[in-house]
Scaffold this motif. Structure first.
Motif, PDB file in Angstrom:
ATOM      1  N   ASN A  79       0.808  -1.218   0.000  1.00 60.35           N
ATOM      2  CA  ASN A  79       0.000   0.000   0.000  1.00 60.35           C
ATOM      3  C   ASN A  79       0.846   1.275   0.000  1.00 60.35           C
ATOM      4  O   ASN A  79       0.367   2.336  -0.371  1.00 60.35           O
ATOM      5  N   TYR A  80       2.102   1.169   0.444  1.00 62.58           N
ATOM      6  CA  TYR A  80       2.969   2.344   0.446  1.00 62.58           C
ATOM      7  C   TYR A  80       3.434   2.723  -0.965  1.00 62.58           C
ATOM      8  O   TYR A  80       3.914   3.817  -1.181  1.00 62.58           O
ATOM      9  N   GLY A  81       3.329   1.811  -1.893  1.00 65.85           N
ATOM     10  CA  GLY A  81       3.718   2.125  -3.264  1.00 65.85           C
ATOM     11  C   GLY A  81       5.198   2.389  -3.384  1.00 65.85           C
ATOM     12  O   GLY A  81       6.023   1.755  -2.724  1.00 65.85           O
ATOM     13  N   ALA A  82       5.547   3.384  -4.192  1.00 64.96           N
ATOM     14  CA  ALA A  82       6.945   3.630  -4.537  1.00 64.96           C
ATOM     15  C   ALA A  82       7.704   4.497  -3.547  1.00 64.96           C
ATOM     16  O   ALA A  82       8.915   4.522  -3.572  1.00 64.96           O
ATOM     17  N   GLU A 101      13.454  17.885 -12.208  1.00 59.98           N
ATOM     18  CA  GLU A 101      13.628  16.843 -11.209  1.00 59.98           C
ATOM     19  C   GLU A 101      14.807  15.943 -11.559  1.00 59.98           C
ATOM     20  O   GLU A 101      15.016  15.592 -12.714  1.00 59.98           O
ATOM     21  N   VAL A 102      15.563  15.589 -10.542  1.00 58.70           N
ATOM     22  CA  VAL A 102      16.676  14.647 -10.653  1.00 58.70           C
ATOM     23  C   VAL A 102      16.280  13.416  -9.849  1.00 58.70           C
ATOM     24  O   VAL A 102      15.969  13.522  -8.661  1.00 58.70           O
ATOM     25  N   ILE A 103      16.260  12.274 -10.488  1.00 59.83           N
ATOM     26  CA  ILE A 103      15.896  11.035  -9.796  1.00 59.83           C
ATOM     27  C   ILE A 103      17.145  10.472  -9.129  1.00 59.83           C
ATOM     28  O   ILE A 103      18.109  10.118  -9.804  1.00 59.83           O
ATOM     29  N   LEU A 104      17.124  10.416  -7.811  1.00 62.78           N
ATOM     30  CA  LEU A 104      18.239   9.858  -7.045  1.00 62.78           C
ATOM     31  C   LEU A 104      17.799   8.532  -6.438  1.00 62.78           C
ATOM     32  O   LEU A 104      16.744   8.457  -5.806  1.00 62.78           O
ATOM     33  N   ALA A 105      18.591   7.497  -6.614  1.00 63.15           N
ATOM     34  CA  ALA A 105      18.243   6.166  -6.108  1.00 63.15           C
ATOM     35  C   ALA A 105      18.023   6.183  -4.597  1.00 63.15           C
ATOM     36  O   ALA A 105      17.148   5.485  -4.079  1.00 63.15           O
ATOM     37  N   ALA A 106      18.790   6.995  -3.879  1.00 63.13           N
ATOM     38  CA  ALA A 106      18.671   7.046  -2.419  1.00 63.13           C
ATOM     39  C   ALA A 106      17.322   7.597  -1.964  1.00 63.13           C
ATOM     40  O   ALA A 106      16.928   7.406  -0.816  1.00 63.13           O
ATOM     41  N   PHE A 111      11.602   5.635   4.705  1.00 63.85           N
ATOM     42  CA  PHE A 111      10.728   5.487   5.868  1.00 63.85           C
ATOM     43  C   PHE A 111      11.357   6.159   7.067  1.00 63.85           C
ATOM     44  O   PHE A 111      12.573   6.163   7.221  1.00 63.85           O
ATOM     45  N   PHE A 112      10.524   6.719   7.933  1.00 58.03           N
ATOM     46  CA  PHE A 112      10.985   7.174   9.239  1.00 58.03           C
ATOM     47  C   PHE A 112      10.268   6.316  10.287  1.00 58.03           C
ATOM     48  O   PHE A 112       9.187   5.788  10.040  1.00 58.03           O
TER      49      PHE A 112
END
Length: 173
Positions: A79-82, A101-106, A111-112
């Motif tokens: 349910n959290y998706g991407a 936008e720059v897509i960064l893998a990190a 999650f916190f």
């Protein structure tokens, strides 16, 4: 002796009177966030001993039912998706006031932890810090970036989106 007893009795009555009048804040069950600050530090990565910039982004949050954060057991929940429960989007300045936008893998699925360990329903507010790392690399160039942040609670209510200030970091292009 009577003076001491009277003093403590008065203190007890005053304490009871002031705490019994406190009513909890009435926040929305949908989380609300506000950009607070952003700080940059140069750090050394412990394993490789390479230098990198650590950017710590601080947001203020309010949530009416206190269901913020997720335990490690539930992080695979589809349910959290991407994007998990903390969404961090990075944008680099391309010209003038234009950003892309720059897509960064990190930043893919963040999650916190649970912020209210007793998990009792009720309002919660505070600050949430998140650190993003930008390693110094041969091909990296100092680039002006900004961030867009959203959070969501365990009921999957998504907060408003906030935007950070801009900052220069080494970025591989």
């Amino acid at each position: 002796m009577k003076t001491i007893i009277r003093f403590f009795l008065t203190l007890l009555i005053f304490s009871a009177a002031t705490t019994s009048c406190w009513t909890p804040p009435d926040y929305s069950p949908v989380p609300e966030i506000v950009f607070n600050s952003m700080d940059k530090f140069e750090v050394v990565e412990p394993f490789s001993q390479s230098k990198q910039d650590s950017v710590v982004i601080t947001i203020d949050f309010k949530d009416g039912d206190g269901d913020l954060g997720e335990s490690t057991d539930n992080r695979d929940n589809p349910n959290y998706g991407a994007w998990g429960n903390y969404e961090l989007r990075t944008f680099r300045k391309v010209s003038g006031n234009q950003f892309e936008e720059v897509i960064l893998a990190a930043n893919s699925k963040i999650f916190f932890p649970v912020l209210k360990p007793d998990r009792k329903r009720g309002p919660i507010e505070g600050k949430l810090d998140y650190a993003v790392y930008f390693p110094y690399a041969r091909n990296a160039r100092m680039t002006t970036v900004k961030f867009q942040i959203r959070i969501r609670d365990r009921a999957l209510n998504v907060s408003n989106a906030v935007e950070s200030d801009t900052i220069s970091v080494p970025l591989l292009l």
